[in-house]
Design a protein around this motif. Structure first.
Motif, PDB file in Angstrom:
ATOM      1  N   LEU A   1       0.830  -1.381  -0.096  1.00  0.00           N
ATOM      2  CA  LEU A   1      -0.001   0.005  -0.071  1.00  0.00           C
ATOM      3  C   LEU A   1       0.903   1.463  -0.005  1.00  0.00           C
ATOM      4  N   LEU A   2       0.383   2.272  -0.711  1.00  0.00           N
ATOM      5  CA  LEU A   2       0.802   3.473  -0.503  1.00  0.00           C
ATOM      6  C   LEU A   2       0.011   4.486  -0.224  1.00  0.00           C
ATOM      7  N   LEU A   3       0.070   4.974   1.189  1.00  0.00           N
ATOM      8  CA  LEU A   3      -0.965   6.106   1.602  1.00  0.00           C
ATOM      9  C   LEU A   3      -0.121   7.469   1.776  1.00  0.00           C
ATOM     10  N   ILE A   4      -0.643   8.259   0.892  1.00  0.00           N
ATOM     11  CA  ILE A   4       0.151   9.687   0.712  1.00  0.00           C
ATOM     12  C   ILE A   4      -0.986  10.772   1.088  1.00  0.00           C
ATOM     13  N   GLY A   5      -0.477  11.609   1.622  1.00  0.00           N
ATOM     14  CA  GLY A   5      -1.190  13.004   1.829  1.00  0.00           C
ATOM     15  C   GLY A   5      -1.352  13.639   0.291  1.00  0.00           C
ATOM     16  N   GLY A   6      -2.414  14.090  -0.229  1.00  0.00           N
ATOM     17  CA  GLY A   6      -2.277  14.511  -1.541  1.00  0.00           C
ATOM     18  C   GLY A   6      -1.770  16.048  -1.282  1.00  0.00           C
ATOM     19  N   VAL A   7      -2.066  16.560  -0.273  1.00  0.00           N
ATOM     20  CA  VAL A   7      -1.425  18.041  -0.128  1.00  0.00           C
ATOM     21  C   VAL A   7      -0.703  17.750   1.437  1.00  0.00           C
ATOM     22  N   ASN A   8       0.567  18.054   1.380  1.00  0.00           N
ATOM     23  CA  ASN A   8       1.202  17.663   2.678  1.00  0.00           C
ATOM     24  C   ASN A   8       0.873  19.148   3.622  1.00  0.00           C
TER      25      ASN A   8
ATOM     26  N   GLY B   1       2.531   3.418  -8.162  1.00  0.00           N
ATOM     27  CA  GLY B   1       2.052   2.460  -7.348  1.00  0.00           C
ATOM     28  C   GLY B   1       1.415   1.077  -7.932  1.00  0.00           C
ATOM     29  N   HIS B   2       0.684   1.335  -8.955  1.00  0.00           N
ATOM     30  CA  HIS B   2       0.004   0.355  -9.672  1.00  0.00           C
ATOM     31  C   HIS B   2       0.849  -0.389 -10.596  1.00  0.00           C
ATOM     32  N   SER B   3       2.042   0.375 -10.956  1.00  0.00           N
ATOM     33  CA  SER B   3       3.112  -0.333 -11.933  1.00  0.00           C
ATOM     34  C   SER B   3       3.659  -1.433 -11.176  1.00  0.00           C
ATOM     35  N   LYS B   4       3.431  -1.737  -9.695  1.00  0.00           N
ATOM     36  CA  LYS B   4       4.263  -2.912  -9.062  1.00  0.00           C
ATOM     37  C   LYS B   4       2.677  -3.565  -8.211  1.00  0.00           C
ATOM     38  N   ASN B   5       1.701  -3.200  -8.862  1.00  0.00           N
ATOM     39  CA  ASN B   5       0.494  -4.128  -8.122  1.00  0.00           C
ATOM     40  C   ASN B   5       0.280  -3.472  -6.612  1.00  0.00           C
ATOM     41  N   CYS B   6       0.756  -2.275  -6.332  1.00  0.00           N
ATOM     42  CA  CYS B   6       0.323  -1.914  -4.973  1.00  0.00           C
ATOM     43  C   CYS B   6      -1.033  -1.063  -4.838  1.00  0.00           C
ATOM     44  N   VAL B   7      -1.579  -1.056  -3.992  1.00  0.00           N
ATOM     45  CA  VAL B   7      -2.727  -0.365  -3.702  1.00  0.00           C
ATOM     46  C   VAL B   7      -2.274   1.184  -3.516  1.00  0.00           C
ATOM     47  N   VAL B   8      -3.187   2.025  -3.837  1.00  0.00           N
ATOM     48  CA  VAL B   8      -2.772   3.638  -3.571  1.00  0.00           C
ATOM     49  C   VAL B   8      -4.102   4.324  -3.154  1.00  0.00           C
ATOM     50  N   GLY B   9      -3.851   5.006  -1.762  1.00  0.00           N
ATOM     51  CA  GLY B   9      -4.843   5.508  -0.994  1.00  0.00           C
ATOM     52  C   GLY B   9      -4.246   7.095  -0.846  1.00  0.00           C
ATOM     53  N   ILE B  10      -5.201   7.992  -0.740  1.00  0.00           N
ATOM     54  CA  ILE B  10      -4.762   9.581  -0.703  1.00  0.00           C
ATOM     55  C   ILE B  10      -5.598   9.990   0.566  1.00  0.00           C
ATOM     56  N   ASP B  11      -4.930  10.541   1.474  1.00  0.00           N
ATOM     57  CA  ASP B  11      -5.497  11.465   2.453  1.00  0.00           C
ATOM     58  C   ASP B  11      -5.463  12.878   1.850  1.00  0.00           C
ATOM     59  N   LEU B  12      -6.776  13.521   1.688  1.00  0.00           N
ATOM     60  CA  LEU B  12      -7.006  14.612   1.192  1.00  0.00           C
ATOM     61  C   LEU B  12      -7.615  15.710   2.226  1.00  0.00           C
ATOM     62  N   ALA B  13      -7.063  15.460   3.496  1.00  0.00           N
ATOM     63  CA  ALA B  13      -7.561  16.171   4.581  1.00  0.00           C
ATOM     64  C   ALA B  13      -7.024  17.860   4.230  1.00  0.00           C
ATOM     65  N   HIS B  14      -5.964  18.004   3.691  1.00  0.00           N
ATOM     66  CA  HIS B  14      -5.489  19.482   3.425  1.00  0.00           C
ATOM     67  C   HIS B  14      -5.739  19.849   2.012  1.00  0.00           C
ATOM     68  N   GLY B  15      -6.574  18.891   1.316  1.00  0.00           N
ATOM     69  CA  GLY B  15      -6.749  19.106   0.072  1.00  0.00           C
ATOM     70  C   GLY B  15      -8.444  19.274  -0.417  1.00  0.00           C
TER      71      GLY B  15
END
Length: 419
Positions: free
Chosen positions: A185-192, A208-222
């Motif tokens: 999993l990649l869990l990244i803040g869309g706006v730091n 992320g998808h290039s290596k079959n990883c799931v990708v999630g985004i935290d948009l609290a500041h976005g």
């Protein structure tokens, strides 16, 4: 535009601003003499729209007059109240309505999403986050790892390079290229939250998808600040709070996104409750669980109406104004703020937020050499509300809905005197 460092120029910009009337639709905090505070913390808590009380009062009146029948007979029937928010929230985050639901709070939603999308194996189990992710994201990720029998050492941090503050996308590419077979999993803040950097969400998803990883985004500041175009980005899931740029009130409900490609996958593991059961048979209490399609399939409980009413008030305002118009003003307002800070011309102060308006929202993070929190306290004493972050950064967010060009000019003038 050629900016000018004068009060007259700031006032002229306000006069020409087609959105300046919006300020009058918000409650602006005032000092003991009745003067408006210079409020720059919409990135922590947005101001209250004046319409919010009316929206909440409507539900209080219906509750008083109808009792339980308000679920069906209220002016805005409560049974499916969350559906009143879906289309407008989907516009704000660039999603299809089937991909969005308002429910719970941010970290709760991240955990519910990780129940479904963090499915570690013995060989593919690590999670990537930014090195300076918001603490609650780090805690959530660490607890998920521990729950599945792994450790904090299985968090991979995407870090800025030595001597830099901002993240480079090529460094994330390297991490995933070299370790992707172990990353779940990649869990990244869309706006730091710290630097205000708006990351390339679509590129992150592709990496992320290039290596079959799931990708999630935290948009609290976005959310309500930038347009993340979640559907087009192809991220698997996202979550955000609504009390910052979406002005829904302290601790209010959060938003959740699940990409349409997962909408019909009923085999995804998830926690179940009353409200993600098929609404057609929900009240036939003896039916086996039948999960709803789309983002609504992650709901658990019936909607908390009073909180949703506050969100509805804010979303109606966003819809009336048009997010693209707010974004246009945001770039101009933040650009003026940046110009004025640079006019201070001191080696002791610099902006660590990206210079490119497309790589930031309305937040500027101002780093002050050898500063202490006492600088923040001095700003507060001058009726300026900003957000101090250790060790030496003042986060300021001139929000296009209610901040003015004159606000920005006055704030920088006082800051310069304090320095």
């Amino acid at each position: 535009m050629q900016y000018q460092n004068t009060l007259a120029f700031a006032k002229q910009l306000d006069k020409e601003d087609s959105l300046s009337h919006l300020r009058n639709q918000f409650h602006i905090p005032k000092d003991k003499n009745g003067n408006d505070w210079l409020y720059f913390t919409g990135n922590s808590l947005g101001l209250q729209p004046k319409s919010t009380k009316e929206y909440i009062n409507q539900e209080l009146e219906d509750w008083a007059n109808l009792g339980v029948e308000g679920h069906f007979e209220a002016k805005n029937p409560w049974l499916n109240y969350h559906e009143y928010l879906t289309d407008k929230m989907a516009k704000i985050v660039g999603a299809k309505p089937v991909e969005v639901v308002v429910m719970n709070t941010l970290t709760t939603n991240l955990h519910l999403l990780m129940v479904s999308f963090y499915r570690p194996t013995k060989t593919k189990y690590k999670i990537v986050i930014e090195s300076d992710a918001f603490p609650s994201d780090r805690y959530a990720v660490q607890s998920q790892l521990k729950f599945h029998g792994f450790s904090n050492d299985d968090v991979i941090e995407w870090k800025p390079r030595v001597g830099e503050e901002l993240l480079r996308i090529e460094d994330l590419e390297k991490i995933v290229s070299e370790q992707g077979d172990e990353i779940a999993l990649l869990l990244i803040g869309g706006v730091n939250y710290y630097t205000g950097q708006f990351l390339d969400i679509k590129k992150i998803a592709a990496i992320g998808h290039s290596k079959n990883c799931v990708v999630g985004i935290d948009l609290a500041h976005g959310a309500g600040n930038i347009q993340p175009n979640l559907h087009e980005s192809n991220v698997d899931f996202a979550a955000w709070c609504t009390y910052k740029y979406l002005n829904s009130g302290p601790g209010s409900l959060a938003g959740l996104f699940v990409h349409e490609k997962h909408a019909k996958n009923t085999d995804l593991p998830r926690f179940a409750g009353w409200w993600n059961h098929n609404k057609a048979t929900r009240f036939n209490m003896r039916q086996p669980f039948d999960v709803m399609e789309g983002a609504e399939g992650w709901q658990l409980s019936n909607p908390p109406i009073l909180s949703m009413a506050a969100i509805k008030a804010s979303l109606d305002l966003f819809d009336e104004v048009g997010f693209e118009n707010l974004r246009e003003k945001s770039e101009k307002l933040t650009g003026y703020f940046e110009f004025l800070i640079n006019e201070i011309a001191s080696d002791d102060i610099k902006i660590i937020t990206p210079k490119n308006p497309k790589e930031r929202g309305c937040q500027l993070s101002i780093q002050v050499k050898n500063a202490k929190k006492s600088l923040h306290q001095k700003l507060l004493a001058n009726n300026i509300i900003t957000d101090w972050r250790e060790p030496d950064v003042i986060r300021c967010a001139p929000v296009p809905m209610y901040n003015s060009y004159e606000d920005v000019y006055q704030m920088v003038s006082i800051l310069k005197d304090l320095l």
